[in-house]
Design a protein around this motif. Structure first.
Motif, PDB file in Angstrom:
ATOM      1  N   THR A  36      -1.268  -0.619  15.115  1.00  0.00           N
ATOM      2  CA  THR A  36      -1.323  -0.689  13.690  1.00  0.00           C
ATOM      3  C   THR A  36      -2.027   0.647  13.540  1.00  0.00           C
ATOM      4  O   THR A  36      -2.977   0.417  13.921  1.00  0.00           O
ATOM      5  N   VAL A  37      -0.614   1.111  12.721  1.00  0.00           N
ATOM      6  CA  VAL A  37      -1.550   2.539  11.874  1.00  0.00           C
ATOM      7  C   VAL A  37      -3.451   1.723  11.276  1.00  0.00           C
ATOM      8  O   VAL A  37      -4.369   2.632  11.818  1.00  0.00           O
ATOM      9  N   ARG A  38      -3.202   0.765  10.606  1.00  0.00           N
ATOM     10  CA  ARG A  38      -4.177   0.052  10.102  1.00  0.00           C
ATOM     11  C   ARG A  38      -5.829  -0.238  11.585  1.00  0.00           C
ATOM     12  O   ARG A  38      -6.763   0.147  11.154  1.00  0.00           O
ATOM     13  N   PHE A  40      -6.403   2.037  13.708  1.00  0.00           N
ATOM     14  CA  PHE A  40      -6.985   3.746  13.777  1.00  0.00           C
ATOM     15  C   PHE A  40      -7.589   3.776  12.615  1.00  0.00           C
ATOM     16  O   PHE A  40      -8.446   4.289  12.600  1.00  0.00           O
ATOM     17  N   SER A 122      -8.887   0.741  19.456  1.00  0.00           N
ATOM     18  CA  SER A 122      -8.868   2.725  18.938  1.00  0.00           C
ATOM     19  C   SER A 122      -9.331   3.369  19.743  1.00  0.00           C
ATOM     20  O   SER A 122      -8.797   4.270  19.971  1.00  0.00           O
ATOM     21  N   LEU A 171       4.222   5.351  20.247  1.00  0.00           N
ATOM     22  CA  LEU A 171       4.784   5.530  19.026  1.00  0.00           C
ATOM     23  C   LEU A 171       5.957   3.939  18.684  1.00  0.00           C
ATOM     24  O   LEU A 171       6.029   3.844  17.277  1.00  0.00           O
ATOM     25  N   MET A 174       4.779   0.829  18.052  1.00  0.00           N
ATOM     26  CA  MET A 174       3.848   0.598  16.814  1.00  0.00           C
ATOM     27  C   MET A 174       4.869   0.198  15.778  1.00  0.00           C
ATOM     28  O   MET A 174       5.014  -0.058  15.140  1.00  0.00           O
ATOM     29  N   ARG A 178       5.843  -2.650  13.637  1.00  0.00           N
ATOM     30  CA  ARG A 178       6.368  -2.404  12.151  1.00  0.00           C
ATOM     31  C   ARG A 178       7.317  -3.121  11.334  1.00  0.00           C
ATOM     32  O   ARG A 178       8.165  -3.550  10.212  1.00  0.00           O
TER      33      ARG A 178
END
Length: 330
Positions: A36-38, A40, A122, A171, A174, A178
């Motif tokens: 997830t973006v979190r 990173f 990460s 991507l 991911m 989502r």
């Protein structure tokens, strides 16, 4: 190993690139579905560990690879059973491995060892993005001086491959995470990972059938060099993290990330470095050495991947036991 190609696999090199590209795409789709973006964003609060990990991956390991390549050039031809062509293959393969980011297996091994999983994830993701630019640079620095003839790294093609088959599927994975719920994510990841492993098996069988995976040109010295390179990367990265005063959980994540490379991506990059049309004239002396470099890359990638699983698993289990004893003492 098979010394001569089987007729069924005589044209395997024409399909190898498509198989490798599909294999990497499936793998990165599965990995993306776990991020997830979190993941990173969380790393920003622990920037020190990320910075040390990136330096270890992008600077320390390539320098160690350069020293290893220099050492290979010092061995006399035939020493330890390593032929001149075999030495070119081993050197080219080590350069390729040094240019690779960490693989998704490193995240699992970090989890098993009670390491810093967020840092591991990460590092894998960030180094994957950075390798879009770093991989061609490292390869060009380490390989071009080793392979004879008119061989030249096609940096643009490697960048296009990494962007198309690595970053874009990551991507997309991911985005799937989502838009889906947890059960769909687990199923999707399992299917993608298993599909990529099945294609890896096809590539290994095809390389065997085509007569490319042979121990003969490498003797005992070739595998020994690969193991020494891997152990050196492991202990140097451990010493590096200790020097910077990182806690044990962060150190474990970085060490495993350094050792457990993305072998699937390496196999794809091999097809970019050595396209099938490069071998139209297979009888020339330069072509034979370039073929030896290609076959050596595949040999090193597969052999090192096996070593990395053993070394990474051992490091993970030792870390788990060490933290278990620490909890008991507390």
């Amino acid at each position: 190993m098979l010394d001569q190609p089987l007729s069924f696999f005589s044209n395997f090199d024409q399909y190898e690139r498509y198989l490798s590209a599909t294999m990497v795409t499936f793998s990165m789709l599965g990995m993306g579905a776990t991020l997830t973006v979190r993941d990173f964003a969380n790393t920003l609060s622990a920037w020190r560990g990320l910075a040390v990990g990136l330096v270890a991956q992008l600077v320390l390991v390539p320098i160690w690879a350069g020293l290893t390549l220099f050492a290979i050039s010092l061995f006399p031809t035939g020493f330890g059973g390593l032929t001149a062509a075999g030495a070119i293959g081993i050197a080219t393969g080590i350069a390729l491995i040094a240019a690779m980011p960490g693989g998704s297996l490193s995240n699992l091994l970090t989890f098993i060892g009670n390491g810093n999983v967020a840092l591991s994830v990460s590092l894998t993701a960030v180094t994957t993005l950075i390798c879009l630019f770093a991989t061609p640079i490292v390869l060009a620095a380490l390989v071009n001086v080793r392979v004879p003839g008119n061989f030249e790294i096609d940096k643009l093609q490697i960048m296009l491959d990494i962007g198309q088959f690595l970053i874009a599927p990551l991507l997309a994975g991911m985005l799937f995470r989502r838009l889906s719920h947890s059960k769909q994510q687990v199923l999707f990841t399992k299917v993608m990972v298993r599909a990529s492993l099945a294609l890896l098996a096809v590539i290994i069988i095809g390389s065997l059938g085509a007569g490319r995976l042979q121990f003969g040109p490498y003797g005992w010295l070739g595998p020994a060099i690969i193991v020494v390179f891997g152990l050196g990367a492991l202990y140097l990265s451990r010493l590096f993290t200790f020097t910077w005063g990182l806690i044990d959980r962060d150190s474990l994540a970085i060490v495993i990330e350094v050792v457990v490379k993305n072998g699937l991506l390496a196999l794809l990059v091999v097809t970019s470095m050595f396209p099938a049309d490069m071998f139209a004239n297979r009888e020339s002396e330069d072509a034979k050495l370039i073929i030896a470099a290609r076959d050596g890359c595949i040999f090193v990638v597969l052999f090192f991947s096996g070593f990395a699983i053993v070394a990474g698993s051992s490091t993970s289990l030792r870390g788990r036991k060490r933290r278990g004893r620490q909890r008991e003492a507390d």
